[in-house]
Design a protein around this motif. Structure first.
Motif, PDB file in Angstrom:
ATOM      1  N   ILE A  62       0.839  -1.198   0.000  1.00 60.45           N
ATOM      2  CA  ILE A  62       0.000   0.000   0.000  1.00 60.45           C
ATOM      3  C   ILE A  62       0.869   1.242   0.000  1.00 60.45           C
ATOM      4  O   ILE A  62       1.771   1.391   0.832  1.00 60.45           O
ATOM      5  CB  ILE A  62      -0.934   0.000   1.224  1.00 60.45           C
ATOM      6  N   GLN A  63       0.592   2.138  -0.968  1.00 57.36           N
ATOM      7  CA  GLN A  63       1.336   3.392  -1.092  1.00 57.36           C
ATOM      8  C   GLN A  63       0.342   4.542  -1.234  1.00 57.36           C
ATOM      9  O   GLN A  63      -0.430   4.577  -2.196  1.00 57.36           O
ATOM     10  CB  GLN A  63       2.259   3.349  -2.311  1.00 57.36           C
ATOM     11  N   PRO A  64       0.348   5.506  -0.317  1.00 52.11           N
ATOM     12  CA  PRO A  64      -0.566   6.652  -0.429  1.00 52.11           C
ATOM     13  C   PRO A  64      -0.259   7.490  -1.678  1.00 52.11           C
ATOM     14  O   PRO A  64       0.893   7.619  -2.086  1.00 52.11           O
ATOM     15  CB  PRO A  64      -0.283   7.454   0.850  1.00 52.11           C
ATOM     16  N   LEU A  65      -1.318   8.037  -2.285  1.00 50.51           N
ATOM     17  CA  LEU A  65      -1.186   8.906  -3.448  1.00 50.51           C
ATOM     18  C   LEU A  65      -1.596  10.323  -3.091  1.00 50.51           C
ATOM     19  O   LEU A  65      -2.359  10.562  -2.161  1.00 50.51           O
ATOM     20  CB  LEU A  65      -2.066   8.388  -4.599  1.00 50.51           C
ATOM     21  N   ALA A  66      -1.101  11.279  -3.883  1.00 48.53           N
ATOM     22  CA  ALA A  66      -1.402  12.688  -3.615  1.00 48.53           C
ATOM     23  C   ALA A  66      -2.874  12.997  -3.840  1.00 48.53           C
ATOM     24  O   ALA A  66      -3.417  13.949  -3.278  1.00 48.53           O
ATOM     25  CB  ALA A  66      -0.547  13.579  -4.515  1.00 48.53           C
ATOM     26  N   SER A  67      -3.572  12.187  -4.644  1.00 47.79           N
ATOM     27  CA  SER A  67      -4.975  12.439  -4.966  1.00 47.79           C
ATOM     28  C   SER A  67      -5.930  11.872  -3.924  1.00 47.79           C
ATOM     29  O   SER A  67      -7.097  11.658  -4.196  1.00 47.79           O
ATOM     30  CB  SER A  67      -5.311  11.853  -6.333  1.00 47.79           C
ATOM     31  N   GLY A  83     -10.436   4.831  -0.012  1.00 49.45           N
ATOM     32  CA  GLY A  83     -10.931   4.329   1.253  1.00 49.45           C
ATOM     33  C   GLY A  83      -9.829   4.166   2.287  1.00 49.45           C
ATOM     34  O   GLY A  83      -8.644   4.332   1.999  1.00 49.45           O
ATOM     35  N   ASP A  84     -10.250   3.841   3.493  1.00 45.62           N
ATOM     36  CA  ASP A  84      -9.324   3.660   4.606  1.00 45.62           C
ATOM     37  C   ASP A  84      -8.961   2.200   4.838  1.00 45.62           C
ATOM     38  O   ASP A  84      -7.962   1.899   5.489  1.00 45.62           O
ATOM     39  CB  ASP A  84      -9.956   4.213   5.899  1.00 45.62           C
ATOM     40  N   GLU A  85      -9.777   1.295   4.319  1.00 38.35           N
ATOM     41  CA  GLU A  85      -9.559  -0.136   4.523  1.00 38.35           C
ATOM     42  C   GLU A  85      -9.674  -0.880   3.198  1.00 38.35           C
ATOM     43  O   GLU A  85     -10.218  -0.358   2.224  1.00 38.35           O
ATOM     44  CB  GLU A  85     -10.585  -0.692   5.525  1.00 38.35           C
ATOM     45  N   THR A 128     -13.900   4.332   6.873  1.00 38.48           N
ATOM     46  CA  THR A 128     -14.279   4.012   8.251  1.00 38.48           C
ATOM     47  C   THR A 128     -15.448   4.864   8.733  1.00 38.48           C
ATOM     48  O   THR A 128     -16.272   4.405   9.529  1.00 38.48           O
ATOM     49  CB  THR A 128     -13.077   4.214   9.187  1.00 38.48           C
ATOM     50  N   ARG A 129     -15.571   6.090   8.225  1.00 40.60           N
ATOM     51  CA  ARG A 129     -16.661   6.973   8.637  1.00 40.60           C
ATOM     52  C   ARG A 129     -17.867   6.752   7.735  1.00 40.60           C
ATOM     53  O   ARG A 129     -17.744   6.694   6.508  1.00 40.60           O
ATOM     54  CB  ARG A 129     -16.233   8.439   8.594  1.00 40.60           C
ATOM     55  N   LEU A 130     -19.041   6.599   8.318  1.00 43.71           N
ATOM     56  CA  LEU A 130     -20.262   6.354   7.552  1.00 43.71           C
ATOM     57  C   LEU A 130     -20.552   7.498   6.591  1.00 43.71           C
ATOM     58  O   LEU A 130     -21.014   7.282   5.463  1.00 43.71           O
ATOM     59  CB  LEU A 130     -21.439   6.158   8.511  1.00 43.71           C
ATOM     60  N   GLU A 131     -20.275   8.733   6.996  1.00 43.84           N
ATOM     61  CA  GLU A 131     -20.518   9.892   6.137  1.00 43.84           C
ATOM     62  C   GLU A 131     -19.672   9.814   4.862  1.00 43.84           C
ATOM     63  O   GLU A 131     -20.133  10.157   3.775  1.00 43.84           O
ATOM     64  CB  GLU A 131     -20.216  11.195   6.889  1.00 43.84           C
ATOM     65  N   ASP A 132     -18.423   9.341   5.016  1.00 42.48           N
ATOM     66  CA  ASP A 132     -17.556   9.194   3.840  1.00 42.48           C
ATOM     67  C   ASP A 132     -18.058   8.086   2.926  1.00 42.48           C
ATOM     68  O   ASP A 132     -17.998   8.200   1.702  1.00 42.48           O
ATOM     69  CB  ASP A 132     -16.124   8.886   4.286  1.00 42.48           C
ATOM     70  N   GLU A 133     -18.571   7.001   3.506  1.00 42.38           N
ATOM     71  CA  GLU A 133     -19.113   5.909   2.704  1.00 42.38           C
ATOM     72  C   GLU A 133     -20.265   6.373   1.828  1.00 42.38           C
ATOM     73  O   GLU A 133     -20.441   5.922   0.698  1.00 42.38           O
ATOM     74  CB  GLU A 133     -19.605   4.773   3.617  1.00 42.38           C
ATOM     75  N   LYS A 134     -21.048   7.310   2.339  1.00 38.17           N
ATOM     76  CA  LYS A 134     -22.219   7.788   1.596  1.00 38.17           C
ATOM     77  C   LYS A 134     -21.855   8.820   0.532  1.00 38.17           C
ATOM     78  O   LYS A 134     -22.530   8.907  -0.499  1.00 38.17           O
ATOM     79  CB  LYS A 134     -23.223   8.413   2.567  1.00 38.17           C
ATOM     80  N   VAL A 168      -9.586  -4.712   6.288  1.00 38.89           N
ATOM     81  CA  VAL A 168      -8.354  -4.525   7.050  1.00 38.89           C
ATOM     82  C   VAL A 168      -7.807  -3.136   6.774  1.00 38.89           C
ATOM     83  O   VAL A 168      -7.731  -2.711   5.620  1.00 38.89           O
ATOM     84  CB  VAL A 168      -7.301  -5.589   6.659  1.00 38.89           C
ATOM     85  N   ALA A 169      -7.435  -2.438   7.842  1.00 39.87           N
ATOM     86  CA  ALA A 169      -6.850  -1.106   7.704  1.00 39.87           C
ATOM     87  C   ALA A 169      -5.336  -1.223   7.631  1.00 39.87           C
ATOM     88  O   ALA A 169      -4.728  -1.939   8.421  1.00 39.87           O
ATOM     89  CB  ALA A 169      -7.251  -0.235   8.889  1.00 39.87           C
ATOM     90  N   PRO A 170      -4.700  -0.542   6.665  1.00 47.38           N
ATOM     91  CA  PRO A 170      -3.233  -0.575   6.606  1.00 47.38           C
ATOM     92  C   PRO A 170      -2.638   0.232   7.755  1.00 47.38           C
ATOM     93  O   PRO A 170      -3.324   0.998   8.420  1.00 47.38           O
ATOM     94  CB  PRO A 170      -2.934   0.089   5.255  1.00 47.38           C
ATOM     95  N   THR A 171      -1.348   0.057   7.963  1.00 47.73           N
ATOM     96  CA  THR A 171      -0.678   0.823   9.002  1.00 47.73           C
ATOM     97  C   THR A 171      -0.505   2.264   8.541  1.00 47.73           C
ATOM     98  O   THR A 171      -0.762   2.612   7.393  1.00 47.73           O
ATOM     99  CB  THR A 171       0.699   0.215   9.299  1.00 47.73           C
TER     100      THR A 171
END
Length: 201
Positions: free
Chosen positions: A76-81, A102-104, A137-143, A184-187
């Protein structure tokens, strides 16, 4: 190396050809009973050869689930976007790279559970990775935020998983289930890796 199913498919195809030839010769000699019996036997051999051939094609891409093993490695590698780039190596054989939101992360699989009656043919419980998805992880983000879902399984001329779900007559031979799993959430490190292991339903 040839699998037992492939060998059986070729053997029955050859037997059907020989039986058809013998039936034709019998009919030319006006031995109608022998010729008809030969044609019926040839059709039986041809049907068995086609069945074993279809199963051989249908299990391509599946891996044996006979022990605890790593099904996939995800880096897993975070992106600027605000997305996450996730190269995924499935079973050490194929690699896929995708940008996920997403977070997971979640990876699921198709699992074929063959009945003991066909185990002697070398058919045992096997799995194939099906899809990978992200979740917030946040329901608001899922929606409100974009969702991502990626396909991992191979396209096949014969899809045994879908055929088993569609036709109950295959129940004496196998069960088709989705592998159980969890998100699963990454570190929090800039680049992290974790392994996915298949589990029966």
């Amino acid at each position: 190396m040839w699998s037992p199913l492939a060998i059986l498919a070729i053997l029955f195809a050859a037997l059907s050809l020989l039986t058809f030839l013998a039936a034709v010769l019998a009919l030319r000699k006006r031995k109608f009973f022998g010729g008809t019996a030969g044609l019926l036997l040839g059709l039986l051999f041809l049907s068995l050869g086609a069945l074993f051939g279809a199963i051989t094609v249908g299990i391509q891409g599946y891996r044996g689930l006979v022990r605890e093993e790593v099904a996939a490695l995800v880096k897993i590698q975070p992106l600027a976007s605000a997305g996450i780039q996730r190269p995924l190596s499935a079973g050490g054989r194929r690699r896929s790279q995708f940008s996920d939101r997403g977070d997971e992360i979640y990876v699921d699989a198709h699992i074929l559970k063959w009945k003991p009656i066909v185990n002697f043919l070398g058919l045992h419980t096997a799995y194939e990775l099906d899809r990978v998805a992200g979740r917030y992880t946040r329901l608001e983000d899922e929606k409100s935020k974009p969702r991502t879902l990626f396909h991992l399984s191979q396209e096949k001329p014969v899809n045994l998983f879908h055929l088993r779900q569609k036709y109950a007559l295959l129940k004496p031979l196998l069960d088709a289930d989705y592998g159980s799993g969890t998100f699963v959430a990454p570190t929090n490190s800039p680049s992290s890796r974790f392994a996915c292991r298949p589990a029966g339903s």
